[in-house]
Design a protein around this motif. Structure first.
Motif, PDB file in Angstrom:
ATOM      1  N   LEU A 186      26.734  32.292  -1.654  1.00 57.32           N
ATOM      2  CA  LEU A 186      26.039  32.476  -2.926  1.00 57.32           C
ATOM      3  C   LEU A 186      26.604  33.662  -3.709  1.00 57.32           C
ATOM      4  O   LEU A 186      26.667  33.630  -4.943  1.00 57.32           O
ATOM      5  N   THR A 187      27.037  34.696  -3.013  1.00 57.41           N
ATOM      6  CA  THR A 187      27.639  35.837  -3.702  1.00 57.41           C
ATOM      7  C   THR A 187      28.939  35.439  -4.375  1.00 57.41           C
ATOM      8  O   THR A 187      29.265  35.932  -5.464  1.00 57.41           O
ATOM      9  N   ASP A 188      29.684  34.549  -3.751  1.00 61.46           N
ATOM     10  CA  ASP A 188      30.904  34.029  -4.371  1.00 61.46           C
ATOM     11  C   ASP A 188      30.550  33.204  -5.604  1.00 61.46           C
ATOM     12  O   ASP A 188      31.123  33.385  -6.685  1.00 61.46           O
ATOM     13  N   GLU A 189      29.583  32.314  -5.464  1.00 61.19           N
ATOM     14  CA  GLU A 189      29.212  31.448  -6.581  1.00 61.19           C
ATOM     15  C   GLU A 189      28.691  32.246  -7.770  1.00 61.19           C
ATOM     16  O   GLU A 189      29.038  31.964  -8.929  1.00 61.19           O
ATOM     17  N   LEU A 190      27.874  33.272  -7.508  1.00 55.99           N
ATOM     18  CA  LEU A 190      27.245  34.033  -8.588  1.00 55.99           C
ATOM     19  C   LEU A 190      28.151  35.116  -9.159  1.00 55.99           C
ATOM     20  O   LEU A 190      28.153  35.358 -10.368  1.00 55.99           O
ATOM     21  N   TYR A 191      28.906  35.796  -8.286  1.00 52.51           N
ATOM     22  CA  TYR A 191      29.612  37.005  -8.705  1.00 52.51           C
ATOM     23  C   TYR A 191      31.128  36.961  -8.509  1.00 52.51           C
ATOM     24  O   TYR A 191      31.824  37.887  -8.916  1.00 52.51           O
ATOM     25  N   GLY A 192      31.625  35.929  -7.857  1.00 55.64           N
ATOM     26  CA  GLY A 192      33.064  35.820  -7.693  1.00 55.64           C
ATOM     27  C   GLY A 192      33.637  36.643  -6.558  1.00 55.64           C
ATOM     28  O   GLY A 192      34.853  36.871  -6.519  1.00 55.64           O
ATOM     29  N   VAL A 193      32.807  37.078  -5.619  1.00 58.19           N
ATOM     30  CA  VAL A 193      33.318  37.765  -4.429  1.00 58.19           C
ATOM     31  C   VAL A 193      33.876  36.698  -3.486  1.00 58.19           C
ATOM     32  O   VAL A 193      33.151  35.781  -3.103  1.00 58.19           O
ATOM     33  N   PRO A 194      35.150  36.779  -3.087  1.00 56.00           N
ATOM     34  CA  PRO A 194      35.739  35.695  -2.300  1.00 56.00           C
ATOM     35  C   PRO A 194      34.980  35.451  -0.994  1.00 56.00           C
ATOM     36  O   PRO A 194      34.791  36.363  -0.187  1.00 56.00           O
ATOM     37  N   ALA A 195      34.509  34.218  -0.816  1.00 54.55           N
ATOM     38  CA  ALA A 195      33.795  33.847   0.406  1.00 54.55           C
ATOM     39  C   ALA A 195      34.712  33.045   1.312  1.00 54.55           C
ATOM     40  O   ALA A 195      35.549  32.265   0.853  1.00 54.55           O
ATOM     41  N   GLY A 196      34.546  33.238   2.598  1.00 56.24           N
ATOM     42  CA  GLY A 196      35.331  32.489   3.572  1.00 56.24           C
ATOM     43  C   GLY A 196      34.635  32.478   4.915  1.00 56.24           C
ATOM     44  O   GLY A 196      33.685  33.217   5.155  1.00 56.24           O
ATOM     45  N   GLY A 197      35.099  31.606   5.782  1.00 58.18           N
ATOM     46  CA  GLY A 197      34.513  31.513   7.115  1.00 58.18           C
ATOM     47  C   GLY A 197      35.157  30.372   7.868  1.00 58.18           C
ATOM     48  O   GLY A 197      35.817  29.512   7.266  1.00 58.18           O
ATOM     49  N   THR A 198      34.970  30.373   9.160  1.00 57.10           N
ATOM     50  CA  THR A 198      35.649  29.365   9.973  1.00 57.10           C
ATOM     51  C   THR A 198      34.662  28.585  10.832  1.00 57.10           C
ATOM     52  O   THR A 198      34.190  27.538  10.449  1.00 57.10           O
ATOM     53  N   MET A 199      34.301  29.129  11.956  1.00 55.73           N
ATOM     54  CA  MET A 199      33.470  28.389  12.901  1.00 55.73           C
ATOM     55  C   MET A 199      32.600  29.336  13.709  1.00 55.73           C
ATOM     56  O   MET A 199      32.877  30.529  13.826  1.00 55.73           O
TER      57      MET A 199
END
Length: 482
Positions: A186-199
């Motif tokens: 949600l922080t990426d969607e709202l503010y453009g902070v790159p979100a990532g994750g794996t497993m």
């Protein structure tokens, strides 16, 4: 459930005082409040200002709904004239603030509000909530980033944050402080902070074998996948299975970027062993990520032990600033306007000298050495003072009571910039990337001694001679009245 209106996110005494201001005719009287703090979290040398954008959004949306006014009416203590005033409420004042990402120091104003008394009073709670929370997290994040010595730090704390906004805005603040990205979508969607994750470990447990789980994941996401290698046994199965899958799935596609993640055990020992295994297998571009209850102290220890970690994922100890979980920003009245339009300075006096405020409507200057570009000192001045950096300028030593330091070859910069004028936004909010870049630039202007983790050098924050004299006069008057 009723929709939240942040105008009501307000300590109740703000309403009782404002009702009193209305009854006494103070609602048209202009006042000045400062936001400042007295102590840096974790005994650090500086804090990083954050949260301004959310204050701006709040001010622009500030209004009271009919149901809010009806709620207050049912309390049975508020004047009908005051409730009618709230029905047409709109912020009409001025706000000055240091830009987000600016390193700031104790007792200097990081935001100043000039507005009619009721308007200035009612915004106190939200202003402090926003500035205190995000400044705390940005400051903590930067400590962690500095401990990592150039290795990337990712914010992983959403599930341990204090509430949804704590997760979302905490991740925003962490990015300002230097984190490379977040796990919070949600922080990426709202503010453009790159979100990532794996497993998670559950992905691996869903398959018949660790190898099958790794293989399926790399087939789905062949571009720089990260495999979690500690579900069963890190060195006996996790790393060997990761190596096998990387070679079988990625290398035939010409892809060499990949990673493993360590989430338990002795990170220093396991990372060194894993690094050797990966290198021996020819996977020299494969990086190692470490997570699991990390903070700046643990990361600093890992670095001293030679841990082979390229990226750190930091969760609850960042998003809650676990060791120093409160940022003590305060909101204090510093001046009022009298009947003739003059600004009258006000002071709060306390037996605890640390709680004595600096009065008056003020400017904040930062002085930089022309040769090195490094910040030399900050000076708090009265609003009508101007510093001429073309000639020598003398400031106080904060540890003395007389003028002791003269600046010669320096440049002066005002830190407080206009945000609202007469209720209208006059500030162009930078993007989150621009704020983070500005923060990095400003941190480079601090001496390393100020950035020490232990016993940092005390940065000069001075009162101008004029402000110093005004403060002493007010203290003398207060003492005489006792």
């Amino acid at each position: 459930m009723k929709q939240e209106n942040f105008a009501m996110l307000c300590d109740f005494y703000e309403f009782t005082m404002s009702n009193g201001y209305f009854k006494n005719g103070f609602y048209e009287k202009n006042v000045w409040f400062d936001v400042f703090f007295r102590k840096v979290p974790d005994d650090g040398g500086f804090a990083i200002a954050a949260g301004l954008e959310q204050v701006i959004d709040y001010i622009r949306e500030l209004h009271f709904k009919d149901e809010d006014i009806e709620y207050l009416r049912k309390k049975g203590i508020f004047d009908e004239g005051f409730l009618k005033y709230l029905k047409n409420f709109k912020f009409s004042g001025d706000i000055y603030a240091v830009p987000e990402g600016t390193p700031v120091f104790p007792n200097e104003p990081i935001m100043t509000i000039k507005a009619p008394a009721i308007e200035a009073q009612l915004i106190e709670t939200f202003v402090l909530l926003s500035i205190n929370h995000q400044t705390l997290i940005a400051t903590k994040a930067n400590r962690i980033v500095r401990a990592a010595q150039g290795r990337a730090v990712l914010e992983f704390g959403s599930r341990r944050a204090q509430g949804a906004s704590g997760a979302v805005l905490g991740a925003r603040a962490a990015y300002i402080g230097g984190c490379a990205g977040t796990a919070c979508t949600l922080t990426d969607e709202l503010y453009g902070v790159p979100a990532g994750g794996t497993m998670a470990h559950s992905w691996i447990q869903m398959f018949d074998s660790e190898y099958d789980a790794f293989k399926a994941y790399c087939e789905l996401y062949p571009d720089n996948p990260t495999l979690l290698v500690d579900t069963y046994n890190t060195l006996k199965s996790g790393v060997p299975n990761a190596i096998k899958v990387f070679k079988e799935v990625l290398l035939p596609q010409g892809k060499t970027k990949c990673a493993i993640r360590l989430d338990s055990g002795d990170i220093s020992y396991l990372s060194k062993k894993a690094r050797k295994m990966l290198d021996d297998a020819g996977l020299t571009e494969c990086t190692i990520t470490a997570s699991n209850a990390l903070d700046e102290n643990l990361i600093r220890d890992l670095m001293m032990q030679g841990a082979q970690v390229d990226t750190f994922g930091v969760g609850e100890r960042l998003i809650t600033s676990a060791k120093s979980p409160v940022f003590g920003g305060v909101y204090k009245l510093v001046a009022v306007e009298n009947e003739s339009g003059e600004i009258v300075p006000k002071i709060k006096v306390s037996e605890n000298t640390a709680k004595i405020t600096n009065p008056h409507f003020k400017k904040l200057y930062r002085y930089y050495d022309r040769e090195s570009g490094k910040a030399l000192a900050d000076e708090i001045c009265v609003y009508d003072e101007t510093v001429d950096d073309s000639k020598p300028h003398t400031i106080f030593d904060p540890n003395a009571t007389w003028k002791t330091k003269t600046l010669t070859d320096f440049t002066a910069r005002e830190l407080l910039v206009p945000i609202f004028e007469n209720g209208e936004l006059v500030y162009d909010c930078p993007s989150i990337g621009e704020i983070a870049a500005y923060c990095r630039e400003q941190l480079d202007l601090l001496w390393d001694e100020v950035k020490r983790f232990e016993n940092p050098h005390t940065y000069y924050v001075d009162l101008s001679e004029k402000l110093y004299e005004i403060k002493n006069i007010l203290l003398s008057v207060a003492n005489a009245s006792l």
